[in-house]
Design a protein around this motif. Sequence first.
Motif, PDB file in Angstrom:
ATOM      1  N   MET A 117      -2.297   9.684 -45.326  1.00 14.88           N
ATOM      2  CA  MET A 117      -2.238  10.873 -44.354  1.00 14.88           C
ATOM      3  C   MET A 117      -1.789  11.982 -44.890  1.00 14.88           C
ATOM      4  O   MET A 117      -1.622  13.256 -44.365  1.00 14.88           O
ATOM      5  CB  MET A 117      -0.880  10.360 -43.318  1.00 14.88           C
ATOM      6  CG  MET A 117      -1.143   9.339 -42.498  1.00 14.88           C
ATOM      7  SD  MET A 117       0.513   9.115 -41.435  1.00 14.88           S
ATOM      8  CE  MET A 117       1.305   7.744 -42.508  1.00 14.88           C
ATOM      9  N   ALA A 118      -1.134  11.801 -46.117  1.00 13.13           N
ATOM     10  CA  ALA A 118      -0.378  13.056 -46.686  1.00 13.13           C
ATOM     11  C   ALA A 118      -1.155  14.376 -46.787  1.00 13.13           C
ATOM     12  O   ALA A 118      -0.838  15.368 -46.385  1.00 13.13           O
ATOM     13  CB  ALA A 118       0.203  12.807 -48.107  1.00 13.13           C
ATOM     14  N   ALA A 119      -2.477  14.292 -47.266  1.00 11.74           N
ATOM     15  CA  ALA A 119      -3.371  15.429 -47.551  1.00 11.74           C
ATOM     16  C   ALA A 119      -3.677  15.961 -46.116  1.00 11.74           C
ATOM     17  O   ALA A 119      -3.810  17.050 -45.737  1.00 11.74           O
ATOM     18  CB  ALA A 119      -4.503  14.884 -48.576  1.00 11.74           C
ATOM     19  N   GLY A 120      -4.158  14.946 -45.349  1.00 20.59           N
ATOM     20  CA  GLY A 120      -4.641  15.279 -43.954  1.00 20.59           C
ATOM     21  C   GLY A 120      -3.745  15.893 -43.004  1.00 20.59           C
ATOM     22  O   GLY A 120      -4.419  16.871 -42.399  1.00 20.59           O
ATOM     23  N   ILE A 121      -2.479  15.660 -43.077  1.00 12.33           N
ATOM     24  CA  ILE A 121      -1.526  16.406 -42.500  1.00 12.33           C
ATOM     25  C   ILE A 121      -1.493  17.658 -42.933  1.00 12.33           C
ATOM     26  O   ILE A 121      -1.460  18.640 -41.791  1.00 12.33           O
ATOM     27  CB  ILE A 121       0.046  15.677 -42.746  1.00 12.33           C
ATOM     28  CG1 ILE A 121       0.288  14.139 -42.312  1.00 12.33           C
ATOM     29  CG2 ILE A 121       1.076  16.565 -42.301  1.00 12.33           C
ATOM     30  CD1 ILE A 121       1.336  13.465 -42.750  1.00 12.33           C
ATOM     31  N   LEU A 122      -1.386  18.240 -44.069  1.00 15.55           N
ATOM     32  CA  LEU A 122      -1.385  19.763 -44.377  1.00 15.55           C
ATOM     33  C   LEU A 122      -2.655  20.380 -43.981  1.00 15.55           C
ATOM     34  O   LEU A 122      -2.685  21.497 -43.554  1.00 15.55           O
ATOM     35  CB  LEU A 122      -1.524  19.546 -45.891  1.00 15.55           C
ATOM     36  CG  LEU A 122      -0.901  21.058 -46.446  1.00 15.55           C
ATOM     37  CD1 LEU A 122       0.531  21.426 -45.857  1.00 15.55           C
ATOM     38  CD2 LEU A 122      -0.842  21.176 -47.939  1.00 15.55           C
ATOM     39  N   LEU A 123      -3.987  19.610 -44.096  1.00 13.19           N
ATOM     40  CA  LEU A 123      -5.112  20.126 -43.521  1.00 13.19           C
ATOM     41  C   LEU A 123      -4.928  20.386 -42.045  1.00 13.19           C
ATOM     42  O   LEU A 123      -5.296  21.719 -41.751  1.00 13.19           O
ATOM     43  CB  LEU A 123      -6.195  19.205 -43.810  1.00 13.19           C
ATOM     44  CG  LEU A 123      -6.898  18.853 -45.088  1.00 13.19           C
ATOM     45  CD1 LEU A 123      -7.616  17.770 -45.083  1.00 13.19           C
ATOM     46  CD2 LEU A 123      -7.542  20.417 -45.624  1.00 13.19           C
ATOM     47  N   VAL A 124      -4.478  19.681 -41.316  1.00 15.70           N
ATOM     48  CA  VAL A 124      -4.508  19.716 -39.967  1.00 15.70           C
ATOM     49  C   VAL A 124      -3.381  20.969 -39.660  1.00 15.70           C
ATOM     50  O   VAL A 124      -3.623  21.946 -38.881  1.00 15.70           O
ATOM     51  CB  VAL A 124      -4.001  18.521 -39.095  1.00 15.70           C
ATOM     52  CG1 VAL A 124      -3.660  19.034 -37.759  1.00 15.70           C
ATOM     53  CG2 VAL A 124      -5.121  17.539 -39.178  1.00 15.70           C
ATOM     54  N   ARG A 125      -2.136  20.816 -40.236  1.00 18.72           N
ATOM     55  CA  ARG A 125      -1.257  22.011 -40.017  1.00 18.72           C
ATOM     56  C   ARG A 125      -1.706  23.499 -40.479  1.00 18.72           C
ATOM     57  O   ARG A 125      -1.576  24.234 -39.606  1.00 18.72           O
ATOM     58  CB  ARG A 125      -0.131  21.801 -40.670  1.00 18.72           C
ATOM     59  CG  ARG A 125       0.898  20.519 -40.177  1.00 18.72           C
ATOM     60  CD  ARG A 125       2.287  20.687 -41.042  1.00 18.72           C
ATOM     61  NE  ARG A 125       3.001  19.715 -40.295  1.00 18.72           N
ATOM     62  CZ  ARG A 125       3.639  18.880 -40.914  1.00 18.72           C
ATOM     63  NH1 ARG A 125       3.808  18.953 -42.382  1.00 18.72           N
ATOM     64  NH2 ARG A 125       4.584  17.924 -40.389  1.00 18.72           N
ATOM     65  N   GLU A 126      -2.370  23.590 -41.652  1.00 14.81           N
ATOM     66  CA  GLU A 126      -3.103  24.739 -42.128  1.00 14.81           C
ATOM     67  C   GLU A 126      -4.346  25.242 -41.320  1.00 14.81           C
ATOM     68  O   GLU A 126      -4.473  26.334 -41.458  1.00 14.81           O
ATOM     69  CB  GLU A 126      -3.422  24.716 -43.757  1.00 14.81           C
ATOM     70  CG  GLU A 126      -2.181  24.516 -44.598  1.00 14.81           C
ATOM     71  CD  GLU A 126      -1.327  25.723 -44.456  1.00 14.81           C
ATOM     72  OE1 GLU A 126      -1.936  26.918 -44.521  1.00 14.81           O
ATOM     73  OE2 GLU A 126      -0.075  25.585 -44.254  1.00 14.81           O
ATOM     74  N   ALA A 127      -4.705  24.328 -40.603  1.00 14.04           N
ATOM     75  CA  ALA A 127      -5.908  24.711 -39.730  1.00 14.04           C
ATOM     76  C   ALA A 127      -5.213  25.048 -38.175  1.00 14.04           C
ATOM     77  O   ALA A 127      -6.184  25.336 -37.394  1.00 14.04           O
ATOM     78  CB  ALA A 127      -6.930  23.612 -39.504  1.00 14.04           C
ATOM     79  N   GLY A 128      -4.028  24.874 -38.139  1.00 12.80           N
ATOM     80  CA  GLY A 128      -3.383  25.546 -36.781  1.00 12.80           C
ATOM     81  C   GLY A 128      -3.090  24.521 -35.893  1.00 12.80           C
ATOM     82  O   GLY A 128      -2.708  24.778 -34.797  1.00 12.80           O
ATOM     83  N   GLY A 129      -3.126  23.254 -36.468  1.00 11.16           N
ATOM     84  CA  GLY A 129      -2.884  22.159 -35.767  1.00 11.16           C
ATOM     85  C   GLY A 129      -1.408  21.561 -35.723  1.00 11.16           C
ATOM     86  O   GLY A 129      -0.673  22.108 -36.357  1.00 11.16           O
ATOM     87  N   PHE A 130      -1.225  20.557 -34.713  1.00 13.34           N
ATOM     88  CA  PHE A 130      -0.078  19.951 -34.696  1.00 13.34           C
ATOM     89  C   PHE A 130      -0.162  18.572 -35.216  1.00 13.34           C
ATOM     90  O   PHE A 130      -1.145  17.860 -34.761  1.00 13.34           O
ATOM     91  CB  PHE A 130       0.839  20.075 -33.262  1.00 13.34           C
ATOM     92  CG  PHE A 130       1.173  21.534 -32.903  1.00 13.34           C
ATOM     93  CD1 PHE A 130       0.321  22.571 -32.898  1.00 13.34           C
ATOM     94  CD2 PHE A 130       2.448  21.624 -32.776  1.00 13.34           C
ATOM     95  CE1 PHE A 130       0.935  23.823 -32.631  1.00 13.34           C
ATOM     96  CE2 PHE A 130       3.066  22.897 -32.188  1.00 13.34           C
ATOM     97  CZ  PHE A 130       2.200  24.043 -32.222  1.00 13.34           C
ATOM     98  N   VAL A 131       1.127  18.069 -35.928  1.00 10.98           N
ATOM     99  CA  VAL A 131       1.038  16.719 -36.462  1.00 10.98           C
ATOM    100  C   VAL A 131       2.530  16.216 -36.379  1.00 10.98           C
ATOM    101  O   VAL A 131       3.545  16.888 -36.593  1.00 10.98           O
ATOM    102  CB  VAL A 131       0.668  16.510 -37.787  1.00 10.98           C
ATOM    103  CG1 VAL A 131       0.567  15.117 -38.087  1.00 10.98           C
ATOM    104  CG2 VAL A 131      -0.768  17.317 -38.196  1.00 10.98           C
TER     105      VAL A 131
END
Length: 266
Positions: free
Chosen positions: A215-229
């Motif tokens: 999850m670690a890398a994907g969490i940052l990807l989603v947040r930096e794309a404007g998403g919520f995790v």
Amino acid sequence: MAYSALMRVMVEAARKAGRSLARDFGEVQNLQVSMKGPGDYVSQADRKAEEIIYTELARARPGYSFLMEERGVVEGEDAQHRWIVDPLDGTTNFLHGIPLFSISIALERQGQLTAGLVYNPAMDELYTAERGGGAFMNDRRLRVAGRAKLSDSVIGTGIPHLGRGHHGNALIELRNVMGEVSGIRRMGSAALDLAYVAAGRMDGFWENGLSPWDMAAGILLVREAGGFVSDRDGGPGMLDTGGIVAGNEAIHKALLKELKKPAPVR
Ligand code: IPD
Ligand code: CA
Ligand code: CA
Ligand code: CA
């Protein structure tokens, strides 16, 4: 794409490991495979890719600590920095010749996710994000999808299999969510699922029982794309609880609500 010095290190490690995975994917029937537990396999390809990533990162940033799926914890002198690595996310797909798998590399600085990379070598799609710098796929800036209603959404998930518990809960969750959405996808690489949410290909994602390296890398990807995790309770405990819910603001909220519902009445 003009990557930072840090991201260049990560990209180089991922591309080199990606070439190794691509070679092994071409000869998958000759790979040595062992079982870690029921339904849980590891191959030479996982270990070779991990070795490459470990060697590259340790050389470029001596002393940083590691958390890796196959090798486990490697304590470095620098406890402030920790790499979190899954050298092959989607081993089951890989071993079945399904080209949906990825490499996931994240860097934590003082416990905070600062850089993340997910790479699918079979499609040559490289997802990168640095805290505060946005998320990218190759050189394209990413933005989570804008759909606000579950009824319009395609949602990714992971469902447990042989050797993985909580089958009953998973069925209840699946029945609740599948009745509300346009489609459910089970791709088989959690890191890639999150990258797809960042890219707006999927509107949301949830899974339970994951490990930090999934999850670690994907969490940052989603947040930096404007998403919520978040974790299942809407809090920040994804890496500790193994539960994760992701999407744009509306879909994230709607998913959290669906996942709290009891079993539907037949
Ligand atoms: C798996 C994948 C899969 C998820 C499993 C993970 P692995 O990782 O991310 O999508 O459902 O829970 O273990 O073992 O292929 O690296
Ligand atoms: Ca595994
Ligand atoms: Ca994994
Ligand atoms: Ca793995």
